[in-house]
Design a protein around this motif. Sequence first.
Motif, PDB file in Angstrom:
ATOM      1  N   ASP A 195      38.986 -17.651  66.601  1.00  0.00           N
ATOM      2  CA  ASP A 195      38.441 -16.614  65.871  1.00  0.00           C
ATOM      3  C   ASP A 195      37.109 -16.312  66.246  1.00  0.00           C
ATOM      4  OD1 ASP A 195      37.490 -18.794  64.436  1.00  0.00           O
ATOM      5  OD2 ASP A 195      37.860 -17.957  62.582  1.00  0.00           O
ATOM      6  N   LEU A 196      36.546 -16.588  67.239  1.00  0.00           N
ATOM      7  CA  LEU A 196      35.001 -16.196  67.619  1.00  0.00           C
ATOM      8  C   LEU A 196      34.877 -14.723  67.509  1.00  0.00           C
ATOM      9  CD1 LEU A 196      33.514 -18.341  70.504  1.00  0.00           C
ATOM     10  CD2 LEU A 196      33.209 -18.519  68.056  1.00  0.00           C
ATOM     11  N   VAL A 197      33.833 -14.319  66.749  1.00  0.00           N
ATOM     12  CA  VAL A 197      33.353 -12.780  66.656  1.00  0.00           C
ATOM     13  C   VAL A 197      31.860 -12.702  66.888  1.00  0.00           C
ATOM     14  CG1 VAL A 197      35.427 -12.018  65.340  1.00  0.00           C
ATOM     15  CG2 VAL A 197      33.188 -12.901  64.034  1.00  0.00           C
ATOM     16  N   THR A 198      31.314 -11.816  67.351  1.00  0.00           N
ATOM     17  CA  THR A 198      30.032 -11.504  67.450  1.00  0.00           C
ATOM     18  C   THR A 198      29.513 -11.202  65.847  1.00  0.00           C
ATOM     19  OG1 THR A 198      29.972  -9.188  67.717  1.00  0.00           O
ATOM     20  CG2 THR A 198      30.181 -10.604  69.742  1.00  0.00           C
ATOM     21  N   LEU A 199      28.365 -11.407  65.595  1.00  0.00           N
ATOM     22  CA  LEU A 199      27.739 -11.028  64.421  1.00  0.00           C
ATOM     23  C   LEU A 199      28.012  -9.660  63.997  1.00  0.00           C
ATOM     24  CD1 LEU A 199      24.370 -13.051  64.289  1.00  0.00           C
ATOM     25  CD2 LEU A 199      26.639 -13.843  63.960  1.00  0.00           C
ATOM     26  N   LYS A 200      27.854  -8.768  64.995  1.00  0.00           N
ATOM     27  CA  LYS A 200      28.001  -7.503  64.710  1.00  0.00           C
ATOM     28  C   LYS A 200      29.475  -7.127  64.354  1.00  0.00           C
ATOM     29  CE  LYS A 200      27.653  -2.628  66.716  1.00  0.00           C
ATOM     30  NZ  LYS A 200      27.037  -1.909  67.522  1.00  0.00           N
ATOM     31  N   GLU A 201      30.529  -7.755  65.248  1.00  0.00           N
ATOM     32  CA  GLU A 201      32.022  -7.653  64.884  1.00  0.00           C
ATOM     33  C   GLU A 201      32.339  -8.118  63.324  1.00  0.00           C
ATOM     34  OE1 GLU A 201      33.706  -8.053  69.455  1.00  0.00           O
ATOM     35  OE2 GLU A 201      33.267  -9.997  68.337  1.00  0.00           O
ATOM     36  N   ALA A 202      31.602  -9.313  63.097  1.00  0.00           N
ATOM     37  CA  ALA A 202      32.026  -9.836  61.683  1.00  0.00           C
ATOM     38  C   ALA A 202      31.466  -8.962  60.602  1.00  0.00           C
ATOM     39  CB  ALA A 202      31.044 -11.026  61.698  1.00  0.00           C
ATOM     40  N   SER A 203      30.379  -8.002  61.009  1.00  0.00           N
ATOM     41  CA  SER A 203      29.956  -7.284  59.823  1.00  0.00           C
ATOM     42  C   SER A 203      30.889  -6.122  59.771  1.00  0.00           C
ATOM     43  CB  SER A 203      28.498  -6.731  60.280  1.00  0.00           C
ATOM     44  OG  SER A 203      28.153  -5.763  59.455  1.00  0.00           O
ATOM     45  N   VAL A 204      31.520  -5.677  60.964  1.00  0.00           N
ATOM     46  CA  VAL A 204      32.539  -4.305  60.804  1.00  0.00           C
ATOM     47  C   VAL A 204      33.664  -4.951  60.109  1.00  0.00           C
ATOM     48  CG1 VAL A 204      34.028  -3.154  62.445  1.00  0.00           C
ATOM     49  CG2 VAL A 204      31.585  -3.410  63.015  1.00  0.00           C
ATOM     50  N   LEU A 205      34.209  -6.263  60.301  1.00  0.00           N
ATOM     51  CA  LEU A 205      35.349  -6.742  59.844  1.00  0.00           C
ATOM     52  C   LEU A 205      35.274  -6.935  58.507  1.00  0.00           C
ATOM     53  CD1 LEU A 205      36.371  -9.334  62.540  1.00  0.00           C
ATOM     54  CD2 LEU A 205      37.700  -7.104  61.906  1.00  0.00           C
ATOM     55  N   LEU A 206      34.021  -7.025  57.938  1.00  0.00           N
ATOM     56  CA  LEU A 206      33.495  -7.168  56.392  1.00  0.00           C
ATOM     57  C   LEU A 206      33.516  -5.829  55.673  1.00  0.00           C
ATOM     58  CD1 LEU A 206      31.397 -10.309  56.290  1.00  0.00           C
ATOM     59  CD2 LEU A 206      33.970 -10.249  55.826  1.00  0.00           C
ATOM     60  N   ARG A 207      33.470  -5.013  56.340  1.00  0.00           N
ATOM     61  CA  ARG A 207      33.258  -3.553  55.603  1.00  0.00           C
ATOM     62  C   ARG A 207      34.311  -3.239  54.631  1.00  0.00           C
ATOM     63  NH1 ARG A 207      31.404   0.033  60.680  1.00  0.00           N
ATOM     64  NH2 ARG A 207      29.511  -0.776  61.250  1.00  0.00           N
ATOM     65  N   PRO A 208      35.510  -3.605  54.834  1.00  0.00           N
ATOM     66  CA  PRO A 208      36.367  -3.003  53.927  1.00  0.00           C
ATOM     67  C   PRO A 208      36.753  -3.939  52.767  1.00  0.00           C
ATOM     68  CG  PRO A 208      37.385  -3.529  55.695  1.00  0.00           C
ATOM     69  CD  PRO A 208      36.143  -3.721  56.048  1.00  0.00           C
ATOM     70  N   THR A 209      35.877  -4.817  52.727  1.00  0.00           N
ATOM     71  CA  THR A 209      36.127  -6.219  51.891  1.00  0.00           C
ATOM     72  C   THR A 209      34.930  -5.803  50.451  1.00  0.00           C
ATOM     73  OG1 THR A 209      34.263  -7.225  52.548  1.00  0.00           O
ATOM     74  CG2 THR A 209      36.291  -7.796  53.533  1.00  0.00           C
ATOM     75  N   PRO A 210      35.345  -6.430  49.566  1.00  0.00           N
ATOM     76  CA  PRO A 210      34.750  -6.114  48.015  1.00  0.00           C
ATOM     77  C   PRO A 210      33.191  -6.454  48.285  1.00  0.00           C
ATOM     78  CG  PRO A 210      36.706  -7.173  47.629  1.00  0.00           C
ATOM     79  CD  PRO A 210      36.630  -7.216  49.011  1.00  0.00           C
ATOM     80  N   ARG A 211      32.893  -7.495  49.216  1.00  0.00           N
ATOM     81  CA  ARG A 211      31.555  -7.881  49.590  1.00  0.00           C
ATOM     82  C   ARG A 211      31.138  -7.514  51.196  1.00  0.00           C
ATOM     83  NH1 ARG A 211      28.783  -9.632  45.308  1.00  0.00           N
ATOM     84  NH2 ARG A 211      29.995 -10.484  43.665  1.00  0.00           N
ATOM     85  N   PRO A 212      30.990  -6.581  51.643  1.00  0.00           N
ATOM     86  CA  PRO A 212      30.565  -6.025  53.012  1.00  0.00           C
ATOM     87  C   PRO A 212      29.167  -6.885  53.114  1.00  0.00           C
ATOM     88  CG  PRO A 212      30.444  -3.984  51.816  1.00  0.00           C
ATOM     89  CD  PRO A 212      30.863  -5.063  50.785  1.00  0.00           C
ATOM     90  N   ALA A 213      28.994  -7.282  54.459  1.00  0.00           N
ATOM     91  CA  ALA A 213      27.628  -7.827  54.952  1.00  0.00           C
ATOM     92  C   ALA A 213      27.081  -7.083  56.237  1.00  0.00           C
ATOM     93  CB  ALA A 213      27.795  -9.521  54.893  1.00  0.00           C
ATOM     94  N   SER A 214      25.896  -7.126  56.150  1.00  0.00           N
ATOM     95  CA  SER A 214      25.155  -6.509  57.390  1.00  0.00           C
ATOM     96  C   SER A 214      24.898  -7.897  58.166  1.00  0.00           C
ATOM     97  CB  SER A 214      23.760  -5.900  56.880  1.00  0.00           C
ATOM     98  OG  SER A 214      22.981  -7.089  56.523  1.00  0.00           O
ATOM     99  N   VAL A 215      24.566  -7.391  59.537  1.00  0.00           N
ATOM    100  CA  VAL A 215      24.197  -8.604  60.565  1.00  0.00           C
ATOM    101  C   VAL A 215      23.204  -9.437  60.036  1.00  0.00           C
ATOM    102  CG1 VAL A 215      23.298  -9.057  62.719  1.00  0.00           C
ATOM    103  CG2 VAL A 215      25.043  -7.297  62.478  1.00  0.00           C
ATOM    104  N   SER A 216      22.088  -8.902  59.347  1.00  0.00           N
ATOM    105  CA  SER A 216      21.135  -9.534  58.818  1.00  0.00           C
ATOM    106  C   SER A 216      21.563 -10.556  57.671  1.00  0.00           C
ATOM    107  CB  SER A 216      19.864  -8.748  58.257  1.00  0.00           C
ATOM    108  OG  SER A 216      20.236  -8.079  57.510  1.00  0.00           O
ATOM    109  N   THR A 217      22.297 -10.265  56.784  1.00  0.00           N
ATOM    110  CA  THR A 217      22.928 -10.817  55.662  1.00  0.00           C
ATOM    111  C   THR A 217      23.711 -12.132  56.226  1.00  0.00           C
ATOM    112  OG1 THR A 217      22.996  -9.198  54.212  1.00  0.00           O
ATOM    113  CG2 THR A 217      24.608 -10.817  53.816  1.00  0.00           C
ATOM    114  N   ILE A 218      24.628 -11.822  57.513  1.00  0.00           N
ATOM    115  CA  ILE A 218      25.249 -12.851  58.030  1.00  0.00           C
ATOM    116  C   ILE A 218      24.553 -13.946  58.483  1.00  0.00           C
ATOM    117  CG2 ILE A 218      27.093 -13.512  59.890  1.00  0.00           C
ATOM    118  CD1 ILE A 218      28.329 -10.547  59.072  1.00  0.00           C
ATOM    119  N   THR A 219      23.471 -13.361  59.138  1.00  0.00           N
ATOM    120  CA  THR A 219      22.408 -14.451  59.773  1.00  0.00           C
ATOM    121  C   THR A 219      21.925 -15.192  58.717  1.00  0.00           C
ATOM    122  OG1 THR A 219      21.774 -12.884  61.534  1.00  0.00           O
ATOM    123  CG2 THR A 219      20.211 -14.585  61.161  1.00  0.00           C
TER     124      THR A 219
END
Length: 77
Positions: A14-38
């Motif tokens: 399930d490898l995703v780039t940090l940007k992909e992870a951020s996009v996938l988290l957008r519809p969740t109750p706690r979205p996260a930016s790339v810097s937050t994921i970092t």
Amino acid sequence: MATPTLSIQSLPDDLVTLKEASVLLRPTPRPASVSTITRWIARYHITVFQRGKSHAVSFTDVLIAQRDEAIRLRSAH
């Protein structure tokens, strides 16, 4: 002379780039930016892989970090 054994670490499915992870988290109750994921990568010791020119992580690891952050922030209040 002993033959060296090679250890090949398998990549998560399930490898995703940090940007992909951020996009996938957008519809969740706690979205996260790339810097937050970092920051989560550092805080929760998430393994980072090189995927082309981008860094990639297991999306499962990101989801676990997101859950742990929600618990941490909830308990801080």
